[in-house]
Design a protein around this motif. Sequence first.
Motif, short mmCIF file in Angstrom:
data_model
loop_
_atom_site.label_atom_id
_atom_site.label_comp_id
_atom_site.label_asym_id
_atom_site.label_seq_id
_atom_site.Cartn_x
_atom_site.Cartn_y
_atom_site.Cartn_z
N ILE A 127 0.84 -1.19 0.00
CA ILE A 127 0.00 0.00 0.00
C ILE A 127 0.88 1.25 0.00
N TYR A 128 1.90 1.26 0.86
CA TYR A 128 2.78 2.42 0.96
C TYR A 128 3.66 2.60 -0.28
N ALA A 129 3.77 1.61 -1.12
CA ALA A 129 4.58 1.72 -2.34
C ALA A 129 4.03 2.78 -3.29
N ALA A 130 2.78 3.16 -3.12
CA ALA A 130 2.20 4.21 -3.97
C ALA A 130 2.94 5.53 -3.79
N LEU A 131 3.45 5.81 -2.60
CA LEU A 131 4.12 7.09 -2.35
C LEU A 131 5.43 7.23 -3.13
N PRO A 132 6.41 6.33 -2.95
CA PRO A 132 7.65 6.53 -3.72
C PRO A 132 7.45 6.37 -5.23
N LEU A 133 6.52 5.50 -5.63
CA LEU A 133 6.28 5.33 -7.06
C LEU A 133 5.69 6.60 -7.67
N SER A 134 4.68 7.17 -7.02
CA SER A 134 4.08 8.39 -7.57
C SER A 134 5.06 9.55 -7.52
N ALA A 135 5.86 9.64 -6.46
CA ALA A 135 6.85 10.71 -6.37
C ALA A 135 7.88 10.58 -7.49
N THR A 136 8.29 9.35 -7.79
CA THR A 136 9.25 9.12 -8.88
C THR A 136 8.64 9.48 -10.23
N LEU A 137 7.39 9.11 -10.44
CA LEU A 137 6.72 9.47 -11.70
C LEU A 137 6.59 10.98 -11.83
N MET A 138 6.26 11.67 -10.73
CA MET A 138 6.17 13.13 -10.76
C MET A 138 7.54 13.75 -11.00
N LEU A 139 8.58 13.14 -10.43
CA LEU A 139 9.94 13.64 -10.62
C LEU A 139 10.35 13.56 -12.08
N VAL A 140 10.06 12.43 -12.72
CA VAL A 140 10.39 12.27 -14.14
C VAL A 140 9.63 13.30 -14.97
N SER A 141 8.34 13.46 -14.69
CA SER A 141 7.54 14.44 -15.43
C SER A 141 8.07 15.86 -15.24
N THR A 142 8.45 16.18 -14.01
CA THR A 142 8.97 17.51 -13.72
C THR A 142 10.30 17.74 -14.42
N LEU A 143 11.14 16.72 -14.46
CA LEU A 143 12.43 16.85 -15.16
C LEU A 143 12.22 17.04 -16.66
N LEU A 144 11.18 16.42 -17.21
CA LEU A 144 10.89 16.60 -18.64
C LEU A 144 10.43 18.02 -18.94
N ASP A 145 9.94 18.73 -17.94
CA ASP A 145 9.40 20.08 -18.13
C ASP A 145 10.38 21.17 -17.72
N TRP A 146 11.65 20.89 -17.67
CA TRP A 146 12.59 21.87 -17.13
C TRP A 146 12.55 23.20 -17.87
N ARG A 147 12.38 23.16 -19.18
CA ARG A 147 12.36 24.42 -19.95
C ARG A 147 11.16 25.29 -19.55
N SER A 148 10.03 24.66 -19.38
CA SER A 148 8.84 25.39 -18.99
C SER A 148 8.97 25.96 -17.58
N HIS A 149 9.49 25.14 -16.66
CA HIS A 149 9.62 25.58 -15.28
C HIS A 149 10.61 26.73 -15.13
N LEU A 150 11.60 26.78 -15.98
CA LEU A 150 12.60 27.84 -15.88
C LEU A 150 12.30 29.03 -16.77
N GLY A 151 11.17 28.98 -17.45
CA GLY A 151 10.75 30.13 -18.24
C GLY A 151 11.36 30.21 -19.62
N PHE A 152 11.84 29.08 -20.17
CA PHE A 152 12.44 29.09 -21.49
C PHE A 152 11.53 28.54 -22.58
N GLY A 153 10.56 27.71 -22.22
CA GLY A 153 9.84 26.97 -23.25
C GLY A 153 8.43 27.41 -23.51
N ALA A 154 7.98 28.52 -22.98
CA ALA A 154 6.59 28.91 -23.17
C ALA A 154 6.43 29.74 -24.44
N PRO A 155 5.29 29.61 -25.07
CA PRO A 155 5.02 30.45 -26.25
C PRO A 155 4.96 31.92 -25.87
N GLU A 156 5.05 32.76 -26.87
CA GLU A 156 5.04 34.22 -26.65
C GLU A 156 3.78 34.64 -25.90
#
Length: 171
Positions: free
Chosen positions: A138-167
Amino acid sequence: MSEAVRPSGLAARIRTGLSLVEASVAAFMLIVMVGCTVLQVVARFVFSTGLSWTDEVAMFSFIWAALMGAALVINTGGAHRIDAFVRLLPLPPRRVVLALVYVTILAALVLLAVYGVKLLFVVHFQKSSILRVPMSWIYAALPLSATLMLVSTLLDWRSHLGFGAPEGDHV
């Protein structure tokens, strides 16, 4: 990420795979949760008996559905951003603030993943009260979901840092 440019190539395939896994697990667990709840209601009011295991299964599936749903929201860009203050800043300080927010989010997700795994070792020999399944499942949901969110967040680095958004967007 909804207002940002979507990545292509390998990043898009990774994101699609993550979305498929997250949505499938969340949907399955939601179906299990609703099914157990309906089964419990029918058992109580139609057959005048209670099923003890349905409460536990519904609760455990709710945990998994909520955490996988949260990972899916992060992956698909559905999380809201409150950046009214950041929009008022000139571009160089804005990128610094966005970088600090991004690093903080990454640090929180890494902590959730690392300490979530440590938690699994602590609770592995603990059994649920009715089903007698290891609580680590049951508790495995926490590290698994955190890891999935981490991967997604790393894929969005340009957007998070203000480089990848449209004008005209959040940059």
